[in-house]
Motif scaffolding. Structure first.
Motif, PDB file in Angstrom:
ATOM      1  N   TYR A  11       6.317 -43.130 -12.332  1.00  0.00           N
ATOM      2  CA  TYR A  11       7.267 -43.663 -11.358  1.00  0.00           C
ATOM      3  C   TYR A  11       8.329 -44.489 -12.072  1.00  0.00           C
ATOM      4  CZ  TYR A  11       3.666 -42.342  -8.003  1.00  0.00           C
ATOM      5  OH  TYR A  11       2.760 -41.630  -7.266  1.00  0.00           O
ATOM      6  N   PRO A  12       9.534 -44.534 -11.530  1.00  0.00           N
ATOM      7  CA  PRO A  12      10.597 -45.331 -12.155  1.00  0.00           C
ATOM      8  C   PRO A  12      10.363 -46.824 -11.959  1.00  0.00           C
ATOM      9  CG  PRO A  12      11.376 -44.425 -10.084  1.00  0.00           C
ATOM     10  CD  PRO A  12      10.028 -43.825 -10.325  1.00  0.00           C
ATOM     11  N   ASN A  13      10.881 -47.622 -12.899  1.00  0.00           N
ATOM     12  CA  ASN A  13      10.832 -49.072 -12.742  1.00  0.00           C
ATOM     13  C   ASN A  13      11.847 -49.541 -11.702  1.00  0.00           C
ATOM     14  OD1 ASN A  13      10.335 -48.528 -15.949  1.00  0.00           O
ATOM     15  ND2 ASN A  13       8.953 -50.075 -15.119  1.00  0.00           N
ATOM     16  N   PHE A  14      12.979 -48.830 -11.628  1.00  0.00           N
ATOM     17  CA  PHE A  14      14.047 -49.216 -10.720  1.00  0.00           C
ATOM     18  C   PHE A  14      14.592 -47.978 -10.009  1.00  0.00           C
ATOM     19  CE2 PHE A  14      14.256 -51.887 -14.526  1.00  0.00           C
ATOM     20  CZ  PHE A  14      14.105 -53.151 -13.987  1.00  0.00           C
ATOM     21  N   ILE A  15      15.022 -48.170  -8.790  1.00  0.00           N
ATOM     22  CA  ILE A  15      15.811 -47.161  -8.087  1.00  0.00           C
ATOM     23  C   ILE A  15      17.041 -47.872  -7.528  1.00  0.00           C
ATOM     24  CG2 ILE A  15      15.940 -45.541  -6.165  1.00  0.00           C
ATOM     25  CD1 ILE A  15      12.951 -45.125  -6.367  1.00  0.00           C
ATOM     26  N   ILE A  16      18.242 -47.402  -7.932  1.00  0.00           N
ATOM     27  CA  ILE A  16      19.494 -47.950  -7.418  1.00  0.00           C
ATOM     28  C   ILE A  16      19.944 -47.070  -6.260  1.00  0.00           C
ATOM     29  CG2 ILE A  16      21.858 -48.639  -7.994  1.00  0.00           C
ATOM     30  CD1 ILE A  16      21.006 -48.688 -10.927  1.00  0.00           C
ATOM     31  N   MET A  17      20.159 -47.676  -5.097  1.00  0.00           N
ATOM     32  CA  MET A  17      20.443 -46.907  -3.888  1.00  0.00           C
ATOM     33  C   MET A  17      21.740 -47.370  -3.255  1.00  0.00           C
ATOM     34  SD  MET A  17      16.601 -46.979  -2.312  1.00  0.00           S
ATOM     35  CE  MET A  17      16.658 -48.760  -2.295  1.00  0.00           C
ATOM     36  N   GLY A  18      22.478 -46.419  -2.672  1.00  0.00           N
ATOM     37  CA  GLY A  18      23.748 -46.746  -2.034  1.00  0.00           C
ATOM     38  C   GLY A  18      23.755 -46.388  -0.559  1.00  0.00           C
ATOM     39  N   LYS A  24      16.726 -46.300   3.393  1.00  0.00           N
ATOM     40  CA  LYS A  24      15.689 -45.862   4.324  1.00  0.00           C
ATOM     41  C   LYS A  24      15.014 -44.552   3.911  1.00  0.00           C
ATOM     42  CE  LYS A  24      18.131 -48.079   8.166  1.00  0.00           C
ATOM     43  NZ  LYS A  24      18.929 -47.863   9.405  1.00  0.00           N
ATOM     44  N   SER A  25      15.514 -43.935   2.848  1.00  0.00           N
ATOM     45  CA  SER A  25      14.972 -42.641   2.436  1.00  0.00           C
ATOM     46  C   SER A  25      13.565 -42.793   1.854  1.00  0.00           C
ATOM     47  CB  SER A  25      15.884 -41.988   1.393  1.00  0.00           C
ATOM     48  OG  SER A  25      15.305 -40.810   0.896  1.00  0.00           O
ATOM     49  N   ASN A  26      12.707 -41.840   2.192  1.00  0.00           N
ATOM     50  CA  ASN A  26      11.332 -41.849   1.668  1.00  0.00           C
ATOM     51  C   ASN A  26      11.104 -40.758   0.626  1.00  0.00           C
ATOM     52  OD1 ASN A  26      10.327 -43.967   3.355  1.00  0.00           O
ATOM     53  ND2 ASN A  26      10.387 -42.540   5.069  1.00  0.00           N
ATOM     54  N   ARG A  27      12.178 -40.099   0.184  1.00  0.00           N
ATOM     55  CA  ARG A  27      11.991 -38.957  -0.704  1.00  0.00           C
ATOM     56  C   ARG A  27      11.918 -39.331  -2.182  1.00  0.00           C
ATOM     57  NH1 ARG A  27      16.709 -37.053  -3.086  1.00  0.00           N
ATOM     58  NH2 ARG A  27      18.645 -38.050  -2.383  1.00  0.00           N
ATOM     59  N   TYR A  28      12.206 -40.604  -2.516  1.00  0.00           N
ATOM     60  CA  TYR A  28      12.173 -40.997  -3.914  1.00  0.00           C
ATOM     61  C   TYR A  28      10.738 -41.205  -4.390  1.00  0.00           C
ATOM     62  CZ  TYR A  28      16.966 -42.262  -2.644  1.00  0.00           C
ATOM     63  OH  TYR A  28      18.248 -42.257  -2.166  1.00  0.00           O
ATOM     64  N   PRO A  29      10.411 -40.767  -5.619  1.00  0.00           N
ATOM     65  CA  PRO A  29       9.075 -41.072  -6.172  1.00  0.00           C
ATOM     66  C   PRO A  29       9.005 -42.541  -6.553  1.00  0.00           C
ATOM     67  CG  PRO A  29      10.429 -39.941  -7.800  1.00  0.00           C
ATOM     68  CD  PRO A  29      11.229 -39.959  -6.535  1.00  0.00           C
ATOM     69  N   LYS A  30       8.123 -43.293  -5.930  1.00  0.00           N
ATOM     70  CA  LYS A  30       8.036 -44.727  -6.215  1.00  0.00           C
ATOM     71  C   LYS A  30       6.637 -45.230  -5.878  1.00  0.00           C
ATOM     72  CE  LYS A  30      10.142 -45.866  -1.684  1.00  0.00           C
ATOM     73  NZ  LYS A  30      10.535 -44.518  -1.275  1.00  0.00           N
ATOM     74  N   ASN A  31       6.300 -46.372  -6.424  1.00  0.00           N
ATOM     75  CA  ASN A  31       5.043 -47.037  -6.077  1.00  0.00           C
ATOM     76  C   ASN A  31       5.321 -48.525  -5.872  1.00  0.00           C
ATOM     77  OD1 ASN A  31       5.341 -48.106  -8.639  1.00  0.00           O
ATOM     78  ND2 ASN A  31       3.604 -47.010  -9.544  1.00  0.00           N
TER      79      ASN A  31
END
Length: 236
Positions: A11-18, A24-31
Motif C-alpha cells: 500500500y502507498p504511504n501517501f495518496i494525493i487527491m483532488g 470520497k473514492s474507495n477505489r484506491y489501494p490503501k490501509n
C-alpha cells in the motif's frame, strides 16, 4: 488488476487527491497507515502559475477558443488499435463550416488551442488557416469571449475563469465520443450542437450557470478547504 490480485499487501504511504469526488473514492489501494492528502487537480497548479506570473494575452483580438482534441489523428487510436472517433474527411469540413458561422454571427475570430499531442506543424493546419497554438491553452481560455469544445479536460480552465461553454457534437462521430460529449454537456445543463446537420441553429447558449460551475469545481478540481498552493507545496 495486478495490485488487487497479486500484491494487494503493498500500500502507498501517501495518496494525493483532488476534489471532493477524489476524497470520497474507495477505489484506491490503501490501509490504515496510508495518509490521505487533500489537494486539487493538477490543472489548478497551472491556474495558480498563470495567476502568479500574469503573462500578457497571446491573441489581442476578440476571439472564441476551440479546445482541440486532435480527433481524427489522436495517437491513442494507433496504440489501442481502434478506429478514430471521426474521419478527417468528415470532421474538418463540418467544424470549419461551424466556425465560419460563429465568426460571422458573433464578430469574433475562432482560435484553436491545439491538443498538446497534435502535430499540425507536420500535417499542416486543417482549420482553414485559423490561428492554431499549442501548449498555451490556459492563456487562450483566460482571455477568450467563450469556449467551444467537445469534452476536453481543459474545460477545467473554462470553469476556473467562468467562461461560457458551447459543446459540439456530430452524428458522424463514434457512439463512444457522442456519449462522452453528452455526459459532459449534461453536467452543465447544456445541449450539444450537432454541427453535422445542414441549417444548424447558431443561437449559442452563452449563459454561465455559476451554481453548476461552483459545484463542478468543488467536486472535480478543488474543494473549498484546500490551500492556494501547488500540489507539491501541499505534499511537502
Amino acid at each position: 488488476l495486478i495490485q488487487r490480485k497479486v500484491i494487494n499487501h503493498i500500500y502507498p504511504n501517501f495518496i494525493i487527491m483532488g476534489g471532493e469526488k477524489g476524497y470520497k473514492s474507495n477505489r484506491y489501494p490503501k490501509n490504515s497507515s496510508t495518509e490521505l492528502i487533500k489537494s486539487h487537480a493538477l490543472d489548478y497548479d497551472l491556474y495558480l502559475n498563470e495567476e502568479d506570473k500574469k503573462p500578457e494575452r497571446i491573441v489581442n483580438d476578440d476571439y472564441a477558443v476551440f479546445l482541440d482534441e486532435f480527433v481524427p489523428f489522436h495517437p491513442d487510436y494507433y496504440h489501442m488499435n481502434i478506429k478514430p472517433d471521426c474521419s478527417s474527411e468528415n470532421y474538418y469540413p463540418d467544424i470549419n463550416s461551424f466556425f465560419d458561422k460563429v465568426e460571422s454571427k458573433f464578430d469574433v475570430k475562432v482560435v484553436i488551442a491545439a491538443h498538446p499531442r497534435s502535430d499540425y506543424y507536420k500535417k499542416g493546419n486543417p482549420f482553414n488557416k485559423r490561428v492554431c497554438i499549442r501548449n498555451e491553452t490556459i492563456n487562450l481560455v483566460k482571455y477568450s469571449k467563450f469556449v467551444l469544445a467537445h469534452a476536453s479536460t481543459s474545460l477545467n480552465f473554462a470553469i476556473l475563469y467562468n467562461k461560457p461553454m458551447v459543446f459540439i457534437k456530430s452524428h458522424k462521430y463514434s457512439v463512444r465520443f457522442k456519449n462522452i460529449i453528452q455526459f459532459f454537456s449534461s453536467i452543465f445543463g447544456k445541449k450539444p450542437i450537432n454541427i453535422g446537420r445542414n441549417g444548424i441553429d447558431i443561437d449559442l447558449n452563452l449563459i454561465v450557470n455559476e451554481r453548476m460551475y461552483k459545484s463542478y469545481k468543488q467536486q472535480y478540481i478543488k474543494a473549498v478547504d484546500t490551500p492556494e498552493k501547488s500540489n507539491w507545496d501541499i505534499f511537502a
